[in-house]
Design an enzyme around this catalytic site. Structure first.
Site, short mmCIF file in Angstrom:
data_model
loop_
_atom_site.label_atom_id
_atom_site.label_comp_id
_atom_site.label_asym_id
_atom_site.label_seq_id
_atom_site.Cartn_x
_atom_site.Cartn_y
_atom_site.Cartn_z
N GLU A 118 -6.33 -8.11 -0.11
CA GLU A 118 -6.74 -8.02 1.29
C GLU A 118 -8.22 -7.72 1.38
OE1 GLU A 118 -4.67 -5.19 3.72
OE2 GLU A 118 -2.75 -5.63 2.80
N GLU A 125 0.81 -1.23 0.00
CA GLU A 125 0.00 0.00 0.00
C GLU A 125 0.84 1.28 0.00
OE1 GLU A 125 -2.99 -0.20 3.08
OE2 GLU A 125 -4.20 -1.58 1.89
#
Ligand code: GLA
Ligand code: ZN
Length: 700
Positions: free
Chosen positions: A309, A156
């Site tokens: 995720e 991320e």
């Protein structure tokens, strides 16, 4: 980049989680149990080592790979695949200490103290070199390991650094883009408030009053992340060219233009946390997830992608972290698969005992075994995903309508003082999601595309709030309409150019007054509780709707008025207009309309344009993945209520029970159904797989 239809490591839908053995190295029993429990839920894979730099390199050049060797071997033995992370999303303390310049600097000039994560300076040559070194070691050691399937580069990546090095790199970036300081001053309109720069060194990284600077800074920050990732991938691609690279995205995250990131990565992956709350409007949230999934599908060029995720239960960072209601989790997973995900991974496999995320949902709770409700649900999801192997590599069906999502327009709008801020997130994304939701609610399929997409593949292109509009994009969209397409634009279209300077000659610019047959003279921004009445036959039987937030004062210059303002001092002004342009049409919606208004409008438009439409009860959605041997249909009830539907001749199977349904059927709250000749017996469609997929389901 032309992407293959199949993720190279996917023979079936992969199922797994972020796994952190490095947090449990003093408890071998736990580590052994992990693999046994993974097999118990039919897991296939895990992302390993995401924040493990110090566990791998406790001091400079001293490597402790033993635990990772054991894990990789254990995985290989168990037939599990590894998405091996490069550990760069969190810096080792020793490296921060040795080289404080790798720590990020905030707008206030303060260097972070090396806590948290995701806070390295993306420019620092020291950090870039250190990243390459550890990546090289990983590639040399594991590049040919039988369990290695994918490189999970960092995690991320996001955010910005205002250190002197980033500032210098920003200046170089500007020099490359504009050549001279004179040109920079001109495009940034710096004579305003006496901001004219007379030396490059004066150019700051942050000054909210210079809107051109803010826009270019965001572009630069984005480019730095991309080049940081490319720097990381270089040794991986060099030493293990057969292993693809990805980095996990965050949907519509602010500072990251993922269209650009996608070009450099081998596979596209995304993280998503819908925060389900079981309210009346839960179906809207689910359509919001469909928006994100469609965007990710767009990044992947329509091909399969990775849901890297999601939470198997609640998160720990929301205001109120509710458990998902029965059926919701299975539905969220299948929803991603319906939209093209061929990998479903969780954050996280096992709850840690300490740290910020010790209460974040996980497959394994602190109790430690397989007795929990969540574990059982995950095992059920694993079982279902195993039966869905036939969808692997199938593309979600191509939609007749494209909706443009553009970070540049978003950044320019956010950088401009004046337009009212959104009620959640940002106004730009809000506009895109509202149009997407209305289109889907009116039964029309939508693909999300970038401004440089090939529009000719679509019947209609919708460009909500395309505030920044370059000559080139405007020309290509106008050409699309002229060639017979329908271009729908909305309020806040074509206000500024690529430098965030207002277009002259009347909005919408550039030169779109003629294309839309109207002039947008001025904008009324409404108070939160203010409503403006709108009237027009395009809103169906109601014949009216309301506008909130933004109402533009439009004048027709040849366009046909489809709806007018019915209250306020500008009552009578046109607000929805349609123009003939070449062989096609342009339509302009000059206000932010209420949901029912948008839905009525798109139903009207779809009927006029003859777009394929599947009319289902509100919150019931069908999504199809198409293969050579026929389609696989997913049918979801996103609502907390039962929904009555007529499946006609089609046979679907309820995923929770395997029960076959056809004809008049009651969908349960959060129900998920599947049909398709490719599916195994308890989930098999019994009809002719080559049947037309349009308009056969009806609300009963
Ligand atoms: C992100 C991160 C994970 C974890 C989750 C929690 O997606 O990538 O490491 O922090 O959020 O929801
Ligand atoms: Zn920096």
């Amino acid at each position: 980049m032309k992407r293959p239809n199949r993720l190279p490591f996917c023979e079936r839908i992969l199922y797994g989680a972020d796994y952190n053995p490095d947090q449990w190295l003093d408890d071998e029993t736990v580590l052994l149990e992990d693999v046994a429990l993974m097999r118990k839920i039919n897991a296939t894979s895990a992302s390993i080592g995401i924040f493990s730099w110090t566990a791998l390199e406790p001091s400079p050049g001293i490597y402790t790979f033993d635990w990772l060797d054991t894990t990789m071997d254990r995985f290989a033995k168990a037939g599990l695949k590894v998405f091996l992370a490069t550990p760069t999303a969190s810096k080792p303390m020793w490296l921060s200490e040795l080289h404080p310049e790798i720590r990020r600097v905030g707008r206030d000039g303060r260097r972070e103290p090396s806590g948290g994560r995701h806070n390295h300076c993306p420019t620092s040559p020291v950090y870039r070199e250190a990243a390459q070194r550890i990546n090289r070691e990983l590639a040399l050691r594991y590049g040919r390991h039988p369990s290695l399937a994918l490189w999970h580069v960092g995690n991320e990546f996001n955010g910005e650094c205002h250190c002197e090095r980033c500032k210098g790199a920003f200046h170089d970036w500007l020099r490359r883009r504009y050549g001279s300081l004179g040109d920079l001053n001109r495009v940034w309109w710096t004579s305003f408030w006496n901001h004219t720069f007379t030396d490059w060194s004066q150019v700051p990284t942050f000054d909210q009053s210079i809107d051109g600077l803010t826009l270019d800074w965001l572009r630069f920050v984005n480019d730095q992340h991309v080049s940081f990732i490319e720097n990381e991938m270089a040794p991986l691609r060099d030493l293990a060219p057969q292993v693809p690279c990805t980095t996990n995205f965050m949907g519509t995250n602010h500072t990251t233009n993922y269209w650009q990131w996608s070009r450099t990565l081998d596979c596209i992956s995304n993280d998503i946390y819908p925060l389900h709350d079981d309210r009346e409007d839960s179906w809207r949230k689910s359509l919001g997830s469909d928006f994100t999934h469609s965007l990710v599908r767009g990044f992947a060029g329509g091909n399969p992608w990775i849901m890297m995720e999601c939470s198997p239960s609640s998160v720990n960072w929301g205001k109120v972290n509710k458990l998902k209601r029965p059926g919701v989790h299975l539905q969220e997973v299948l929803q991603a698969v319906a939209n093209g995900a061929d990998v479903v991974h969780y954050f996280q496999w096992r709850k840690g005992r300490g740290g910020f995320e010790k209460f974040h949902g996980a497959v394994i709770d602190h109790e430690g075994g397989s007795d929990s409700r969540v574990f059982k649900e995950c095992a059920e999801v694993g079982r279902v995903l195993q039966t869905l192997s036939p969808v692997v590599g199938l593309s979600p069906s191509r939609a007749p309508v494209a909706l443009v999502y553009d970070w540049e327009a978003r950044w320019a709008l956010e950088a401009s003082a004046g337009p009212k801020r959104g009620t959640y997130g940002d106004r730009y994304t809000e506009a895109c999601v509202e149009h997407f939701r209305a289109l889907r609610s009116s039964g029309v399929e939508v693909d999300l595309v970038s401004t440089d997409a090939d529009f000719s593949a679509y019947r209609m292109v919708v460009t909500p709030a395309l505030y920044l509009l370059t000559d080139d994009t405007a020309r290509r969209l106008a050409e699309f309409a002229a060639a017979g397409g329908a271009w729908v634009a909305t309020y806040l279209t074509g206000y500024v150019d690529g430098n965030n300077r207002c277009w002259r000659g009347g909005f919408p610019g550039p030169c779109l007054r003629e294309v839309f047959g109207l002039w947008n003279e001025e904008v009324d921004y409404l108070l939160d509780d203010e409503r403006v009445r709108i009237q027009g036959s395009v809103f169906g039987a109601a014949g009216c709707t309301e506008a909130t937030d933004i109402v533009e004062r439009l004048h027709s210059e040849g366009a046909q008025t489809l709806a007018t303002v019915a209250s306020e001092f500008y009552a009578g002004s046109p607000i929805v207009l349609q123009n003939n342009w070449g062989l096609g049409k342009t339509v302009y919606v000059g206000a932010r309309l209420a949901e029912e208004g948008y839905i009525g409008f798109y139903e009207h438009l779809a009927a006029k344009l003859g777009l394929p439409r599947l009319v289902l009860p509100r919150g019931v959605i069908r999504k199809t993945r198409i293969g050579a041997d026929g389609p696989v249909d997913f049918l979801f009830n996103y609502t907390r209520h039962e929904a009555a539907i007529d499946l006609g001749e089609a046979t679907f199977h309820r995923v929770s029970s395997g029960a076959a349904c056809s004809g008049k059927t009651t969908l349960l709250p959060y129900d998920s159904l599947l049909s398709g000749a490719l599916l195994p017996s308890n989930l098999r469609h019994t009809q002719n797989p080559t049947r037309s997929t349009q308009n056969e389901l009806q609300p009963s």
